[in-house]
Design a protein around this motif. Structure first.
Motif, short mmCIF file in Angstrom:
data_model
loop_
_atom_site.label_atom_id
_atom_site.label_comp_id
_atom_site.label_asym_id
_atom_site.label_seq_id
_atom_site.Cartn_x
_atom_site.Cartn_y
_atom_site.Cartn_z
N ALA A 1 78.11 50.34 4.81
CA ALA A 1 77.03 51.33 4.74
C ALA A 1 77.50 52.65 4.13
O ALA A 1 76.75 53.29 3.38
CB ALA A 1 76.44 51.56 6.13
N SER B 1 60.80 49.06 1.11
CA SER B 1 61.41 49.44 2.37
C SER B 1 62.89 49.11 2.37
O SER B 1 63.29 47.95 2.14
CB SER B 1 60.72 48.72 3.53
OG SER B 1 61.37 48.97 4.75
N ASP B 2 63.72 50.11 2.63
CA ASP B 2 65.17 49.90 2.59
C ASP B 2 65.78 49.67 3.97
O ASP B 2 66.99 49.50 4.09
CB ASP B 2 65.87 51.06 1.89
CG ASP B 2 65.62 52.40 2.58
OD1 ASP B 2 65.10 52.41 3.72
OD2 ASP B 2 65.94 53.44 1.97
N SER B 3 64.96 49.66 5.02
CA SER B 3 65.50 49.63 6.38
C SER B 3 66.34 48.37 6.65
O SER B 3 67.45 48.45 7.18
CB SER B 3 64.38 49.75 7.42
OG SER B 3 63.42 48.72 7.22
N LYS B 4 65.84 47.20 6.25
CA LYS B 4 66.59 45.97 6.56
C LYS B 4 67.86 45.89 5.72
O LYS B 4 68.86 45.31 6.16
CB LYS B 4 65.72 44.74 6.37
CG LYS B 4 65.40 44.34 4.95
CD LYS B 4 64.66 43.00 4.93
CE LYS B 4 64.41 42.52 3.51
NZ LYS B 4 63.71 41.20 3.50
N TYR B 5 67.84 46.48 4.53
CA TYR B 5 69.03 46.45 3.68
C TYR B 5 70.08 47.44 4.20
O TYR B 5 71.28 47.15 4.17
CB TYR B 5 68.66 46.73 2.23
CG TYR B 5 67.74 45.68 1.66
CD1 TYR B 5 68.24 44.44 1.26
CD2 TYR B 5 66.37 45.89 1.57
CE1 TYR B 5 67.40 43.45 0.77
CE2 TYR B 5 65.52 44.90 1.07
CZ TYR B 5 66.04 43.69 0.68
OH TYR B 5 65.20 42.72 0.20
N LYS B 6 69.61 48.59 4.68
CA LYS B 6 70.55 49.53 5.30
C LYS B 6 71.17 48.91 6.54
O LYS B 6 72.37 49.07 6.80
CB LYS B 6 69.81 50.82 5.66
CG LYS B 6 69.48 51.71 4.48
CD LYS B 6 68.79 52.99 4.94
CE LYS B 6 68.55 53.94 3.78
NZ LYS B 6 67.85 55.18 4.21
N GLN B 7 70.36 48.19 7.32
CA GLN B 7 70.88 47.53 8.51
C GLN B 7 71.91 46.46 8.14
O GLN B 7 72.97 46.36 8.78
CB GLN B 7 69.74 46.90 9.31
CG GLN B 7 70.21 46.19 10.59
CD GLN B 7 69.06 45.61 11.38
OE1 GLN B 7 67.90 45.92 11.12
NE2 GLN B 7 69.37 44.76 12.34
N TRP C 1 71.20 54.88 -1.08
CA TRP C 1 69.84 54.39 -1.32
C TRP C 1 68.97 55.56 -1.76
O TRP C 1 68.60 56.41 -0.96
CB TRP C 1 69.28 53.73 -0.06
CG TRP C 1 70.19 52.66 0.48
CD1 TRP C 1 71.18 52.81 1.40
CD2 TRP C 1 70.20 51.27 0.09
NE1 TRP C 1 71.80 51.60 1.64
CE2 TRP C 1 71.22 50.64 0.85
CE3 TRP C 1 69.44 50.51 -0.79
CZ2 TRP C 1 71.50 49.28 0.74
CZ3 TRP C 1 69.71 49.16 -0.91
CH2 TRP C 1 70.73 48.55 -0.15
N SER D 1 75.10 48.02 7.13
CA SER D 1 75.82 48.47 8.32
C SER D 1 76.51 47.31 9.03
O SER D 1 77.68 47.41 9.43
CB SER D 1 74.84 49.17 9.28
OG SER D 1 75.49 49.62 10.42
N ASP E 1 70.03 41.25 -0.68
CA ASP E 1 70.86 40.77 0.43
C ASP E 1 72.07 39.99 -0.10
O ASP E 1 73.19 40.12 0.42
CB ASP E 1 70.05 39.93 1.42
CG ASP E 1 69.22 38.85 0.76
OD1 ASP E 1 69.06 38.88 -0.48
OD2 ASP E 1 68.71 37.96 1.48
#
Length: 427
Positions: free
Chosen positions: A281, A267-273, A286, A276, A243
């Protein structure tokens, strides 16, 4: 001194994030030291490193949870309770449990009973990787079986463990090696006999890396069609500071053109969010977990390596990440944080840039400097390659480790292409 027959205790095997352990096990195999692997967990990674295919030793998986294999645990207890050291092991475990009343502590004793009951009679030493749970299982089992035991400590296992737990393990084991000078200094303050603790860098097996450095384009971020490629390799966990890194990337000037590639599990979801939300993004790729060949290929084709490591509230931190050494061996300049043992490898302004942890502004400034100066990056990368080849050869440490296991002249090479690093296993 007779050659040991080892039981090597690990958290899980194989694991993509623990290439350094696989590398050491292969070195033990190449040195002709008999061994078997005892794993506390079954593998969860879908991919395997090529090095794991070369490791031929037997692997024993202990029950991850006692309730999953109750009859196996019962058989282990019935056999272990007849061993001369069982009562002492129970007393020590009970003292530990009174200070750490957790299911994890109970589970480790159940695993130790199974290990003590099932371990072949010709095992002469137990050797644990990590000073927390693997060392607990190793210690209890060693006491039951009346065997000597040793340990290799790393990072999280040291700085998230209680001092009393490490102090008592250090008292009971023969010796401990650890991979950074910072770790050595800390653990020696806990040991009744500080001479039990020694430095042993993981190092790299140079034979798995290209001998020649790639001829990288001199990108400076001015061409939108030819952006600077920034690589980072690491699990998507808090201590890696991704982050912080994303916030630093978002602070780079709009006219500076770059592309960020991440390799690693988690898990990459929070980093992709977050990427963005920060408006970057489209510049982030990733790629998820990859084996070592793919990591090396990414290092060869990138312009810059970055790792924003930090110390978490519970003390968890990196030691000296192997990926930093791998990037340097591939001639990549690196930007990282001045924590733990990272400054033992990176010298600010020589082979990379060091910034304070948890400081996206300082990280962004350092990134901008190295992105816009390809000549500086090239010089830093070449310096890094020389430093790793001079100070971080796996074979230097492997020879010391082999001596500890009773091999006076281990048949391992020096990491050069002509060295013999493929000795047959002695099983």
């Amino acid at each position: 001194m007779e050659r040991d027959n080892l039981a090597i205790v690990v958290k899980g095997y194989p694991r993509l994030s623990e290439t350094f352990i696989a590398q050491e096990i292969l070195g033990i195999q190449q040195a002709g030291i008999p061994y078997r692997i005892v794993s506390l967990r079954h593998p969860t990674d879908k991919k395997r490193h090529p090095i794991n295919e070369r490791i031929t030793g037997a692997v024993d998986y202990l029950p991850e949870y006692a309730y999953q294999e109750p009859m196996r645990v019962l058989r282990g207890w019935l056999k272990a309770r007849k061993m001369p050291g069982y009562r002492r092991a129970v007393n020590i475990w009970w003292q530990d449990y009174r200070r750490d009343r957790t299911a994890n502590r109970a589970r480790r004793f159940a695993q130790a009973m199974v290990m003590a009951a099932e371990l072949p009679s010709d095992i002469t030493r137990i050797y644990a990787h990590f000073l927390h749970t693997p060392a607990s299982v190793a210690r209890y089992c060693a006491i039951m079986r009346g065997l000597p035991w040793s340990c290799s400590a790393h990072a999280k296992d040291i700085y998230t463990s209680e001092d009393w737990d490490m102090r008592e393990k250090l008292r009971d084991m023969d010796w401990l090696v650890t991979c950074t000078k910072a770790n050595v200094d800390y653990l020696r303050t806990l040991a009744e006999d500080p001479d039990k603790v020694d430095l042993l860098y993981h190092g790299l097996d140079f034979s798995r890396f290209p001998e020649e450095l790639p001829n990288r384009p001199m990108r400076d971020g001015s061409d939108p069609e030819n952006p600077v490629t920034i690589l980072s390799v690491g699990r998507l966990v808090g201590k890696k500071g991704y982050d912080d890194l994303l916030r630093a990337l978002a602070k780079l000037p709009d006219g500076l053109h770059w592309r960020f590639i991440h390799i690693g599990g988690g898990s990459d979801s929070k980093y992709k969010q977050l990427a963005s939300e920060l408006g970057i993004a489209a510049k982030c790729d990733w790629r998820g977990p990859r084996d070592q060949k793919e990591v090396i290929a990414a290092c060869q084709s990138s312009d810059l390596f970055v790792l924003a490591s930090r110390i978490e509230q519970d003390g968890d931190r990196d030691g000296l990440p192997n990926v930093l050494m791998e990037a340097q061996l591939c001639g990549l300049a690196a930007v990282s944080t001045a924590i733990s043992a990272i400054p033992e490898l990176l010298v600010d302004g020589v082979n990379g840039k060091l910034v304070p942890q948890r400081n996206p502004d300082a990280l962004a400034d350092a990134l901008q400097v190295v992105i816009t100066d390809p000549a500086m990056r090239d010089a830093m990368g070449r310096n890094g390659n020389e430093i790793v080849r001079r100070d971080f050869s796996f074979y230097r440490g492997m020879k010391d480790l082999a001596h500890r296991f009773g091999v006076s002249d281990p048949l391992v090479g020096d990491g050069s292409p002509n060295s013999d690093t493929h000795q047959p296993a002695a099983q």
